[in-house]
Design a protein around this motif. Structure first.
Motif, PDB file in Angstrom:
ATOM      1  N   ILE A 120       0.864  -1.179   0.000  1.00 51.66           N
ATOM      2  CA  ILE A 120       0.000   0.000   0.000  1.00 51.66           C
ATOM      3  C   ILE A 120       0.901   1.230   0.000  1.00 51.66           C
ATOM      4  CG2 ILE A 120      -1.793   1.272   1.231  1.00 51.66           C
ATOM      5  CD1 ILE A 120      -2.674  -1.369   2.477  1.00 51.66           C
ATOM      6  N   VAL A 121       0.818   2.000  -1.082  1.00 50.81           N
ATOM      7  CA  VAL A 121       1.769   3.088  -1.311  1.00 50.81           C
ATOM      8  C   VAL A 121       1.039   4.425  -1.381  1.00 50.81           C
ATOM      9  CG1 VAL A 121       3.553   3.991  -2.854  1.00 50.81           C
ATOM     10  CG2 VAL A 121       3.264   1.523  -2.597  1.00 50.81           C
ATOM     11  N   GLY A 122       1.496   5.385  -0.602  1.00 48.49           N
ATOM     12  CA  GLY A 122       0.987   6.741  -0.694  1.00 48.49           C
ATOM     13  C   GLY A 122       1.806   7.535  -1.694  1.00 48.49           C
ATOM     14  N   THR A 134      -3.325   8.880  -3.596  1.00 44.25           N
ATOM     15  CA  THR A 134      -2.889  10.242  -3.343  1.00 44.25           C
ATOM     16  C   THR A 134      -3.824  10.857  -2.315  1.00 44.25           C
ATOM     17  OG1 THR A 134      -4.271  11.421  -4.955  1.00 44.25           O
ATOM     18  CG2 THR A 134      -2.249  10.406  -5.777  1.00 44.25           C
ATOM     19  N   THR A 135      -3.279  11.652  -1.430  1.00 49.66           N
ATOM     20  CA  THR A 135      -4.105  12.324  -0.427  1.00 49.66           C
ATOM     21  C   THR A 135      -3.290  13.418   0.235  1.00 49.66           C
ATOM     22  OG1 THR A 135      -5.478  12.017   1.543  1.00 49.66           O
ATOM     23  CG2 THR A 135      -3.456  10.741   1.432  1.00 49.66           C
ATOM     24  N   HIS A 136      -3.994  14.402   0.789  1.00 48.17           N
ATOM     25  CA  HIS A 136      -3.361  15.435   1.599  1.00 48.17           C
ATOM     26  C   HIS A 136      -3.650  15.222   3.089  1.00 48.17           C
ATOM     27  CE1 HIS A 136      -1.859  17.847  -1.709  1.00 48.17           C
ATOM     28  NE2 HIS A 136      -3.038  17.772  -2.295  1.00 48.17           N
ATOM     29  N   LEU A 176      -0.349   3.160   5.448  1.00 41.82           N
ATOM     30  CA  LEU A 176       0.586   3.003   4.343  1.00 41.82           C
ATOM     31  C   LEU A 176       1.773   2.112   4.712  1.00 41.82           C
ATOM     32  CD1 LEU A 176       0.796   6.736   3.174  1.00 41.82           C
ATOM     33  CD2 LEU A 176      -0.658   4.925   2.228  1.00 41.82           C
ATOM     34  N   ASP A 177       2.258   1.380   3.721  1.00 43.60           N
ATOM     35  CA  ASP A 177       3.512   0.638   3.860  1.00 43.60           C
ATOM     36  C   ASP A 177       4.696   1.478   3.379  1.00 43.60           C
ATOM     37  OD1 ASP A 177       2.203  -1.793   4.672  1.00 43.60           O
ATOM     38  OD2 ASP A 177       1.696  -2.148   2.567  1.00 43.60           O
ATOM     39  N   ARG A 178       4.420   2.340   2.414  1.00 48.26           N
ATOM     40  CA  ARG A 178       5.511   3.031   1.715  1.00 48.26           C
ATOM     41  C   ARG A 178       5.003   4.363   1.173  1.00 48.26           C
ATOM     42  NH1 ARG A 178       7.719   0.432  -3.901  1.00 48.26           N
ATOM     43  NH2 ARG A 178       9.082   2.106  -4.626  1.00 48.26           N
ATOM     44  N   ASP A 233      11.499   8.316  -1.701  1.00 50.59           N
ATOM     45  CA  ASP A 233      10.877   6.999  -1.727  1.00 50.59           C
ATOM     46  C   ASP A 233      11.325   6.284  -0.463  1.00 50.59           C
ATOM     47  OD1 ASP A 233      10.015   4.400  -2.145  1.00 50.59           O
ATOM     48  OD2 ASP A 233      10.964   4.164  -4.102  1.00 50.59           O
ATOM     49  N   PHE A 234      10.393   6.000   0.463  1.00 55.52           N
ATOM     50  CA  PHE A 234      10.801   5.391   1.726  1.00 55.52           C
ATOM     51  C   PHE A 234       9.693   4.519   2.295  1.00 55.52           C
ATOM     52  CE2 PHE A 234       9.089   9.621   2.495  1.00 55.52           C
ATOM     53  CZ  PHE A 234       8.141   9.410   3.480  1.00 55.52           C
ATOM     54  N   LEU A 235      10.073   3.589   3.154  1.00 57.69           N
ATOM     55  CA  LEU A 235       9.132   2.747   3.871  1.00 57.69           C
ATOM     56  C   LEU A 235       8.691   3.456   5.146  1.00 57.69           C
ATOM     57  CD1 LEU A 235      10.927  -0.716   3.545  1.00 57.69           C
ATOM     58  CD2 LEU A 235       8.932   0.069   2.254  1.00 57.69           C
ATOM     59  N   MET A 236       7.425   3.346   5.484  1.00 56.18           N
ATOM     60  CA  MET A 236       6.925   3.986   6.688  1.00 56.18           C
ATOM     61  C   MET A 236       7.597   3.426   7.939  1.00 56.18           C
ATOM     62  SD  MET A 236       4.909   6.466   6.106  1.00 56.18           S
ATOM     63  CE  MET A 236       4.270   6.655   7.780  1.00 56.18           C
ATOM     64  N   GLU A 237       7.955   2.160   7.914  1.00 55.47           N
ATOM     65  CA  GLU A 237       8.650   1.553   9.046  1.00 55.47           C
ATOM     66  C   GLU A 237       9.979   2.252   9.310  1.00 55.47           C
ATOM     67  OE1 GLU A 237      10.254  -2.849  10.515  1.00 55.47           O
ATOM     68  OE2 GLU A 237       9.438  -2.570   8.494  1.00 55.47           O
ATOM     69  N   ASP A 238      10.707   2.569   8.228  1.00 59.46           N
ATOM     70  CA  ASP A 238      11.982   3.267   8.383  1.00 59.46           C
ATOM     71  C   ASP A 238      11.774   4.687   8.891  1.00 59.46           C
ATOM     72  OD1 ASP A 238      13.287   1.021   7.467  1.00 59.46           O
ATOM     73  OD2 ASP A 238      13.426   1.736   5.389  1.00 59.46           O
ATOM     74  N   LEU A 239      10.718   5.333   8.411  1.00 61.07           N
ATOM     75  CA  LEU A 239      10.430   6.698   8.858  1.00 61.07           C
ATOM     76  C   LEU A 239      10.118   6.720  10.351  1.00 61.07           C
ATOM     77  CD1 LEU A 239       9.866   9.706   8.052  1.00 61.07           C
ATOM     78  CD2 LEU A 239       7.462   9.048   7.846  1.00 61.07           C
ATOM     79  N   GLN A 240       9.322   5.782  10.807  1.00 67.30           N
ATOM     80  CA  GLN A 240       8.963   5.727  12.222  1.00 67.30           C
ATOM     81  C   GLN A 240      10.181   5.500  13.103  1.00 67.30           C
ATOM     82  OE1 GLN A 240       6.054   2.630  11.905  1.00 67.30           O
ATOM     83  NE2 GLN A 240       4.527   3.958  10.952  1.00 67.30           N
ATOM     84  N   GLN A 241      11.099   4.681  12.622  1.00 68.63           N
ATOM     85  CA  GLN A 241      12.317   4.425  13.397  1.00 68.63           C
ATOM     86  C   GLN A 241      13.227   5.645  13.448  1.00 68.63           C
ATOM     87  OE1 GLN A 241      14.079   0.910  11.690  1.00 68.63           O
ATOM     88  NE2 GLN A 241      12.529  -0.461  12.518  1.00 68.63           N
ATOM     89  N   SER A 242      13.127   6.511  12.433  1.00 74.26           N
ATOM     90  CA  SER A 242      13.974   7.704  12.383  1.00 74.26           C
ATOM     91  C   SER A 242      13.519   8.781  13.360  1.00 74.26           C
ATOM     92  CB  SER A 242      13.979   8.285  10.970  1.00 74.26           C
ATOM     93  OG  SER A 242      12.761   8.948  10.679  1.00 74.26           O
ATOM     94  N   GLY A 243      12.252   8.718  13.791  1.00 75.23           N
ATOM     95  CA  GLY A 243      11.725   9.715  14.696  1.00 75.23           C
ATOM     96  C   GLY A 243      11.154  10.934  13.996  1.00 75.23           C
TER      97      GLY A 243
END
Length: 244
Positions: free
Chosen positions: A32-34, A182-184, A193-195, A207-217
């Protein structure tokens, strides 16, 4: 799997080339990609060109190795603008889609109508903006397909309806469907979302995975703003008096 290779759809505006300048990415089955970004970045153009609703100006978009036009029955395109015929009733629109789309499930369509408190005798032209958007969602997800391309599906919906729709989507998906949307409404979708693909200036800027974003803070809004060059303090430069 979705494979997009240097997909383009451009036009001239005020002497400049704008639109989708060239996008390349792959999406594995079930992701599932945003598709996010600022206004005018090319998000709607990307989805419409992938779906074959706009002729590409170059490049390719393939779904399991074939373009959308060759496998219409495997795709569903949903738009907040609505693809319905306003003169029809909600029930007539469902019957029309049942004849048109091989994967349309009339029983599932009625279940969505019940959930959204819509009557089959309702004339679409007389519905509110939010109700029309619900008709579009009911029609789009009544198609049991492998790929859903969703362009601003939450347009005209209040916060409670948006949350209900996301829960409903999660409940009806089998797990093998691939979704691009697509969404705002970032807060609503960030846990769905997964990605994320970020479009900016007609190209894929991030282009990034939501899991990686969450880990980044970092928050989704912060990442998006940084990629698109948003300055949170820009408003301080505004002079309401227009003085030099």
């Amino acid at each position: 799997m979705i494979e997009v290779n240097n997909l383009k759809k451009t036009w001239r505006r005020r002497g400049k080339t704008v639109g989708l300048l060239g996008a390349s990415f792959t999406v594995p089955t079930g992701q599932i990609v945003g598709v996010l970004g600022d206004n005018g970045a090319g998000k709607t153009t990307l989805l419409r060109t992938m779906a074959g609703l706009l002729p590409a100006g170059g490049g390719t978009a393939l779904f399991d190795g074939r373009p959308a036009a060759c496998q219409y029955e495997r795709l569903s395109f949903l738009t907040g603008e609505g693809s319905y015929y306003p003169s029809m009733t909600v029930g007539e629109y469902g019957a029309f889609l049942a004849d048109l789309h091989p994967a349309f499930d009339a029983g599932r369509y009625r279940a969505f109508l019940d959930f959204f408190k819509l009557e089959e005798g309702d004339r679409i032209a007389r519905l509110s903006t939010g109700q029309k958007a619900r008709v579009e969602l009911a029609a789009g997800f009544a198609k049991r397909v492998d790929y859903y391309l969703m362009d601003e599906p939450f347009l005209g919906k209040d916060a409670f309806t948006r949350k209900d729709v996301l829960k409903l989507m999660s409940g009806v998906l089998r797990g093998g469907e691939t979704i691009l949307l697509t969404t705002h409404y970032l807060d609503d979708v960030e846990h769905f979302l997964d990605r994320v693909l970020v479009l900016h200036g007609g190209v894929i800027a991030d282009d990034f995975l939501m899991e990686d974003l969450q880990q980044s803070g970092e928050t989704l809004l912060e990442r998006l703003g940084r990629t698109c060059g948003w300055d949170p303090g820009h408003y301080l430069q505004f002079d309401p008096k227009g003085e030099e």
